[in-house]
Design a protein around this motif. Structure first.
Motif, PDB file in Angstrom:
ATOM      1  N   TYR A  46      15.464 -32.231   1.552  1.00 58.85           N
ATOM      2  CA  TYR A  46      14.420 -32.694   0.649  1.00 58.85           C
ATOM      3  C   TYR A  46      13.148 -32.662   1.468  1.00 58.85           C
ATOM      4  O   TYR A  46      13.057 -33.276   2.525  1.00 58.85           O
ATOM      5  CB  TYR A  46      14.694 -34.124   0.160  1.00 58.85           C
ATOM      6  N   ASP A 100      22.828 -30.244  -2.193  1.00 61.34           N
ATOM      7  CA  ASP A 100      22.333 -30.929  -3.392  1.00 61.34           C
ATOM      8  C   ASP A 100      21.313 -30.116  -4.182  1.00 61.34           C
ATOM      9  O   ASP A 100      21.333 -30.110  -5.414  1.00 61.34           O
ATOM     10  CB  ASP A 100      21.708 -32.283  -3.007  1.00 61.34           C
ATOM     11  N   ASN A 101      20.419 -29.425  -3.453  1.00 63.43           N
ATOM     12  CA  ASN A 101      19.402 -28.623  -4.145  1.00 63.43           C
ATOM     13  C   ASN A 101      20.052 -27.564  -5.023  1.00 63.43           C
ATOM     14  O   ASN A 101      19.615 -27.320  -6.144  1.00 63.43           O
ATOM     15  CB  ASN A 101      18.470 -27.948  -3.130  1.00 63.43           C
ATOM     16  N   LYS A 121      23.187 -27.630  -6.156  1.00 65.11           N
ATOM     17  CA  LYS A 121      23.915 -28.315  -7.217  1.00 65.11           C
ATOM     18  C   LYS A 121      22.967 -28.664  -8.351  1.00 65.11           C
ATOM     19  O   LYS A 121      23.263 -28.430  -9.526  1.00 65.11           O
ATOM     20  CB  LYS A 121      24.551 -29.597  -6.667  1.00 65.11           C
ATOM     21  N   ALA A 122      21.796 -29.203  -7.969  1.00 65.15           N
ATOM     22  CA  ALA A 122      20.812 -29.587  -8.995  1.00 65.15           C
ATOM     23  C   ALA A 122      20.368 -28.369  -9.790  1.00 65.15           C
ATOM     24  O   ALA A 122      20.205 -28.425 -11.004  1.00 65.15           O
ATOM     25  CB  ALA A 122      19.614 -30.255  -8.325  1.00 65.15           C
ATOM     26  N   THR A 145      23.170 -27.407 -12.207  1.00 69.44           N
ATOM     27  CA  THR A 145      23.640 -28.375 -13.189  1.00 69.44           C
ATOM     28  C   THR A 145      22.507 -28.982 -14.013  1.00 69.44           C
ATOM     29  O   THR A 145      22.536 -28.915 -15.244  1.00 69.44           O
ATOM     30  CB  THR A 145      24.429 -29.509 -12.512  1.00 69.44           C
ATOM     31  N   THR A 146      21.484 -29.536 -13.354  1.00 64.91           N
ATOM     32  CA  THR A 146      20.506 -30.308 -14.125  1.00 64.91           C
ATOM     33  C   THR A 146      19.195 -29.578 -14.412  1.00 64.91           C
ATOM     34  O   THR A 146      18.538 -29.874 -15.391  1.00 64.91           O
ATOM     35  CB  THR A 146      20.169 -31.630 -13.401  1.00 64.91           C
ATOM     36  N   ASN A 147      18.797 -28.632 -13.551  1.00 63.54           N
ATOM     37  CA  ASN A 147      17.462 -28.052 -13.724  1.00 63.54           C
ATOM     38  C   ASN A 147      17.472 -26.871 -14.686  1.00 63.54           C
ATOM     39  O   ASN A 147      18.048 -25.820 -14.405  1.00 63.54           O
ATOM     40  CB  ASN A 147      16.904 -27.627 -12.367  1.00 63.54           C
ATOM     41  N   PHE A 202      13.662 -27.874  -2.687  1.00 62.31           N
ATOM     42  CA  PHE A 202      14.288 -27.391  -3.908  1.00 62.31           C
ATOM     43  C   PHE A 202      13.746 -26.005  -4.272  1.00 62.31           C
ATOM     44  O   PHE A 202      14.509 -25.094  -4.622  1.00 62.31           O
ATOM     45  CB  PHE A 202      14.048 -28.378  -5.047  1.00 62.31           C
TER      46      PHE A 202
END
Lengths: 284, 308
Positions: free
Chosen positions: B49, B63-64, B66-67, B70-72, B278
């Protein structure tokens, strides 16, 4: 001599070409003609192509404007373009010569690596670290920082152009000079460089057009003070900073001013442009 | 040239090796400092981050990524728009370029001069092109006024207020800007076809269309494949004309990959506290996706070309 069918064919070709030319020329004429309209007419002038009253006011306003300091931006553009073109032309000529005539360890490696770079696009992820390096050199917020980056840039197309041009020159020239005691670089300086003029013209013109028109990188490098950028990056900044509605007159006059140098160069040297493009892209 | 090599064969690097490498120093330094280092920097940051402040940097592992998966949704819609732009543009641009190239390759009066004019838009800066087209297509602008006067539309169209029409303006402006270069490429391809081929086809009584589909197209198909690859690549990576025309409007619906990436991490475009880590992760994934597209295309085009 032509049959009727042949005549119709030719007529159709002229018609299609005419449509193409109108499509191409319309926005350019629109830009030039509109730059002589008043601001209100530019924004909501209706279906009138020509101004109600031709006026040079927009050019005068742009010339004296403080928000969009044309004089200063033109000077910045000249400074940036001249240095970038000079450096890239010199570097690509030397590199092209070395790759064409040199027989050194690592030639294939470097050539392969440089070529591969053409296909790498990291979509801006490389810009921030580059800016950090420039900051370490105390060149932040200026075109000079970008000029340094360009100096060390690898112009694959230019290197290809020069390399193939040098390869087409007879090798006997080099050999004769070598017998007379010329070094490898001496051969370039005395024999090859003067012969490179036609290809240098191509490299210089493509480089001129590229760096004069470039707006993204000059804008990023001078983001802290847009007046330190180039004319074209200034136009983009003025348009995107929300001042567009009130400044259309300046924007259009600025667009015409920004386009004149490239148009002049192109009209005089279109032969070199097209040569460079075709040799560099299709054969390269 | 051999002389230079053989004179000093004892040491590993000859004087000539050193001289040549020294002459390439600007490029070699540039390669390490402005190419390799930034790539390593960006790849490394993809696992952190990082918002520009060194002390707040934290390792986040995958995590970046994964995000992103999945979420972005913003990147994926931008990617969709890049493909939409490409699919909307090339079916018009390539035929236009090819037809005009075939016409101006003939030697009728004025055709040679036309070649110079057809390439003219490519010379003008994208920033200027964006400006001019924004003005022409604005709500109270010239195009609306003309369309209303001709009775084609009753009231003005707000071109930049809906995704479809905004994308249409972007595509028109972009075709205007780049078709000239493809015309020139096609011209070169056409000029490499020997005239004898056409003459013998004429003797055999082949018509215009037959000649085009049975001779011209097959003979230029390898170059055609390359031109198309460059065009697909170029269109997917287009960002500059969208920045100057719509800048993603309305509400980010015309955002494409390149504008999205710029806005996620480049100073002057990104927000001051943007998560650059990210952004780097997205840039990496995107580089892989674009290379895959190119590879798939090369595979497919080899098959298609071999049919001819």
């Amino acid at each position: 001599m032509h049959s009727l069918f042949e005549k119709i064919k030719i007529a159709v070709m002229y018609l299609v070409l005419a449509i193409g030319l109108v499509f191409v020329l319309f926005p350019i004429f629109y830009m030039v003609v509109s730059s002589f309209k008043s601001n209100i007419e530019i924004m909501a002038g209706g279906a009138n192509f020509f101004p109600v009253k031709w006026s040079m006011d927009n050019y005068i306003t742009a010339w004296n404007s403080d928000v969009f300091n044309v004089k200063r931006l033109i000077w910045n553009s000249i400074y940036y373009t001249v240095l970038v073109v000079l450096f890239t032309a010199a570097n690509s000529c030397i590199a092209g010569y070395v790759f064409a005539r040199g027989r050194f360890k690592g030639k294939k490696l470097w050539f392969g690596v440089f070529t591969a770079l053409m296909f790498v696009n990291f979509g801006g992820a490389n810009i921030l670290p580059t800016l950090q390096i420039i900051a370490k050199l105390h060149l932040s917020g200026s075109l000079s920082g970008l000029i340094v980056v360009k100096f060390f840039g690898i112009n694959v197309v230019n290197i290809y152009l020069v390399k193939s041009f040098v390869s087409s020159l007879p090798k006997e020239l080099d050999e004769a000079a070598m017998i007379d005691g010329c070094s490898f670089f001496g051969i370039f300086r005395r024999i090859i460089a003067p012969l490179l003029l036609p290809i240098v013209a191509t490299v210089v013109m493509l480089g001129f057009q590229g760096s004069w028109n470039e707006y993204l990188m000059p804008m990023v490098f001078t983001a802290s003070d847009p007046l330190k950028g180039t004319l074209v990056s200034g136009l983009f900044y003025l348009k995107s900073s929300g001042g567009a509605a009130t400044n259309w007159n300046i924007l259009l006059a600025g667009s015409v001013i920004a386009s004149i140098p490239v148009l002049i160069v192109y009209l005089y040297g279109n032969k070199y442009f097209i040569q460079g493009l075709t040799a560099g892209a299709v054969k390269g | 040239m051999n002389g230079i090599l053989s004179r000093k064969k004892r040491s590993f690097f000859t004087k000539h090796d050193i001289e040549c490498t020294a002459l390439l120093l600007p490029e070699i330094i540039g390669f390490f400092v402005f190419t390799i280092y930034p790539i390593i920097w960006a790849v490394q940051k993809a696992f952190y981050y990082y918002n520009g402040i060194q002390s707040r940097t934290t390792f986040v592992g995958l995590d970046n990524f994964k995000a992103l998966f999945t979420t972005n949704g913003a990147y994926w819609s931008a990617l969709g728009n890049s493909f939409l732009f490409t699919i909307g543009k090339l079916p018009f641009e390539i035929p236009i370029a090819l037809i005009l190239a075939i016409i101006v390759s003939k030697n009728y009066k004025g055709f040679k001069a036309s070649r110079v004019i057809l390439y003219l838009p490519t010379i003008i800066s994208v920033a200027v092109v964006g400006l001019v087209f924004t003005n022409m297509f604005s709500y109270f602008g010239y195009i609306n006024a003309v369309l209303m006067k001709l009775g084609i539309i009753k009231s003005g169209i707000d071109f930049f207020a809906s995704k479809g029409s905004a994308m249409m303006v972007i595509i028109i402006a972009s075709i205007w800007q780049t078709f000239g270069i493809n015309t020139i490429y096609f011209l070169v391809a056409l000029s490499n076809i020997p005239t004898e081929v056409y003459e013998s086809a004429k003797l055999d009584g082949a018509g215009t269309l037959v000649t085009f589909f049975k001779i011209t197209l097959p003979l230029i198909s390898p170059v055609f494949a390359t031109i198309l690859l460059l065009a697909i690549n170029g269109s997917l990576q287009t960002g500059d004309i969208i920045l100057t025309l719509t800048n993603g409007a309305p509400g980010g619906q015309t955002e494409v990959v390149m504008t999205y990436l710029l806005k996620s991490m480049v100073p002057g475009f990104a927000q001051t506290n943007a998560d650059i880590g990210f952004g780097c992760a997205v840039a990496m994934v995107n580089a892989v996706i674009f290379s895959l597209v190119a590879l798939i295309y090369i595979r497919l085009s080899k098959k298609v070309v071999s049919y001819f």
